[in-house]
Design a protein around this motif. Structure first.
Motif, PDB file in Angstrom:
ATOM      1  N   ASN A  32       0.813  -1.221   0.000  1.00 16.82           N
ATOM      2  CA  ASN A  32       0.000   0.000   0.000  1.00 16.82           C
ATOM      3  C   ASN A  32       0.848   1.275   0.000  1.00 16.82           C
ATOM      4  OD1 ASN A  32      -2.589   1.317   0.000  1.00 16.82           O
ATOM      5  ND2 ASN A  32      -2.175   1.898   2.126  1.00 16.82           N
ATOM      6  N   CYS A  35       0.714   2.473  -3.459  1.00 21.11           N
ATOM      7  CA  CYS A  35      -0.604   2.983  -3.850  1.00 21.11           C
ATOM      8  C   CYS A  35      -0.884   4.335  -3.180  1.00 21.11           C
ATOM      9  CB  CYS A  35      -1.702   2.003  -3.450  1.00 21.11           C
ATOM     10  SG  CYS A  35      -1.256   0.261  -3.702  1.00 21.11           S
ATOM     11  N   HIS A  39      -3.482   7.175  -4.058  1.00 22.93           N
ATOM     12  CA  HIS A  39      -4.802   6.892  -3.459  1.00 22.93           C
ATOM     13  C   HIS A  39      -4.879   7.248  -1.981  1.00 22.93           C
ATOM     14  CE1 HIS A  39      -6.518   4.855  -6.968  1.00 22.93           C
ATOM     15  NE2 HIS A  39      -5.333   4.303  -7.158  1.00 22.93           N
ATOM     16  N   MET A  79      -1.330   4.055 -13.686  1.00 28.34           N
ATOM     17  CA  MET A  79      -0.980   2.912 -12.858  1.00 28.34           C
ATOM     18  C   MET A  79      -0.142   1.857 -13.545  1.00 28.34           C
ATOM     19  SD  MET A  79      -4.226   2.185 -10.398  1.00 28.34           S
ATOM     20  CE  MET A  79      -3.691   0.504 -10.093  1.00 28.34           C
TER      21      MET A  79
END
Ligand code: HEC
Ligand code: HEC
Length: 223
Positions: A32, A35, A39, A79
């Protein structure tokens, strides 16, 4: 029936048994970090919906979208370098999708006394990042609620927060601008709305004004 087959394969691919790995929250948290740059640390999304909210999405929905990005079936230039085969093997997709699905966001900050001795400004800052509040979108809320409940609720949930079992993403708690961008993609068949019935474009029957009303109601779900 043959249309369902690829998705059955996909489901089994991300089930822990087929991969022989168990979901590991530690690995999920580590992935994460990549990400989070877009995000957000808690999957809260950012930049008014340039980056969608991911926290609390059904794990299988997240996994499916990652596979679609990886296989170039859903365009996502931002992405692509993070999600190629080498950087994101199937077991990493499993870890990250479960991790994000398990993140909970608050819809309001709990009341605290900022003058109290034990007031923790840093903890408060973290709390404020875990917050999801969609600004009120323009449109007629009452008309939108009726239309939504009649046309969308059976899949996206009566409250708009999605359906874990049916693998349907939430629309409430998602940025309105992001929803509009996806409407364009769904209408232009760049994305497929219902994989069980790919020819049926569920949004073709609605005008922009009707969608605006539905999004207005959805934007009040977190108030
Ligand atoms: C460089 C920025 C960036 C990074 C890093 C990034 N994303 Fe994204 N992601 C995006 C953008 C932009 C979109 C929206 C694409 C669109 O508009 O269709 C998106 C969309 C998504 C979606 C689709 C959500 C939906 O509701 O349709 C998922 C799932 C997702 N990202 C997961 C991840 C995961 C997991 C990671 C980390 C491994 C990650 N992303 C890293 C930019 C990024
Ligand atoms: C038959 C079930 C079904 C119905 C009815 C339905 N949807 Fe969906 N919707 C889905 C599924 C499944 C997805 C995820 C598609 C995918 O895998 O990319 C989705 C995705 C979306 C997305 C993109 C969300 C995201 O995070 O990427 C939007 C926007 C959307 N739907 C709007 C609507 C609206 C508005 C209605 C009512 C007019 C509606 N849908 C009715 C099943 C449905």
């Amino acid at each position: 029936m043959h249309l369902k087959l690829p998705f059955l394969i996909l489901f089994s691919l991300i089930s822990t048994h087929a991969l022989g790995v168990e979901y590991d929250p530690g690995i999920g948290e580590e992935i994460n970090e990549v990400c989070a740059g877009c995000h957000g640390e808690f999957g809260q999304g950012g930049k008014e919906g340039e980056y969608p909210r991911l926290a609390g999405m059904p794990a299988l929905f997240i996994a499916q979208q990652l596979e679609l990005f990886r296989d170039r079936k859903r365009p996502n230039l931002a992405m692509i370098e993070y999600i190629d085969e080498r950087q994101m093997p199937a077991e990493d997709i499993l870890h990250i999708s479960h991790y994000l699905a398990g993140l909970k966001l608050n819809t309001r900050l709990p009341a605290v006394d900022e003058t109290a001795d034990d007031f923790d400004a840093y903890a408060r800052l973290l709390e404020s990042k875990k917050l999801m509040q969609i600004p009120r979108a323009e449109g007629d809320i009452e008309t939108g609620e009726k239309l939504y409940k009649k046309e969308c609720a059976s899949c996206h949930g009566s409250d708009g927060y999605g359906d874990e079992k049916k693998v349907v993403p939430m629309l409430a708690g998602q940025y309105t601008d992001y929803l509009w961008r996806q409407v364009e993609k769904l209408r232009n068949r760049i994305r497929i709305h219902d994989v069980d019935d790919p020819k049926d474009e569920l949004l073709d029957a609605f005008t922009d004004a009707e969608l605006a009303d539905m999004f207005a109601w959805l934007s009040t779900a977190d108030d």
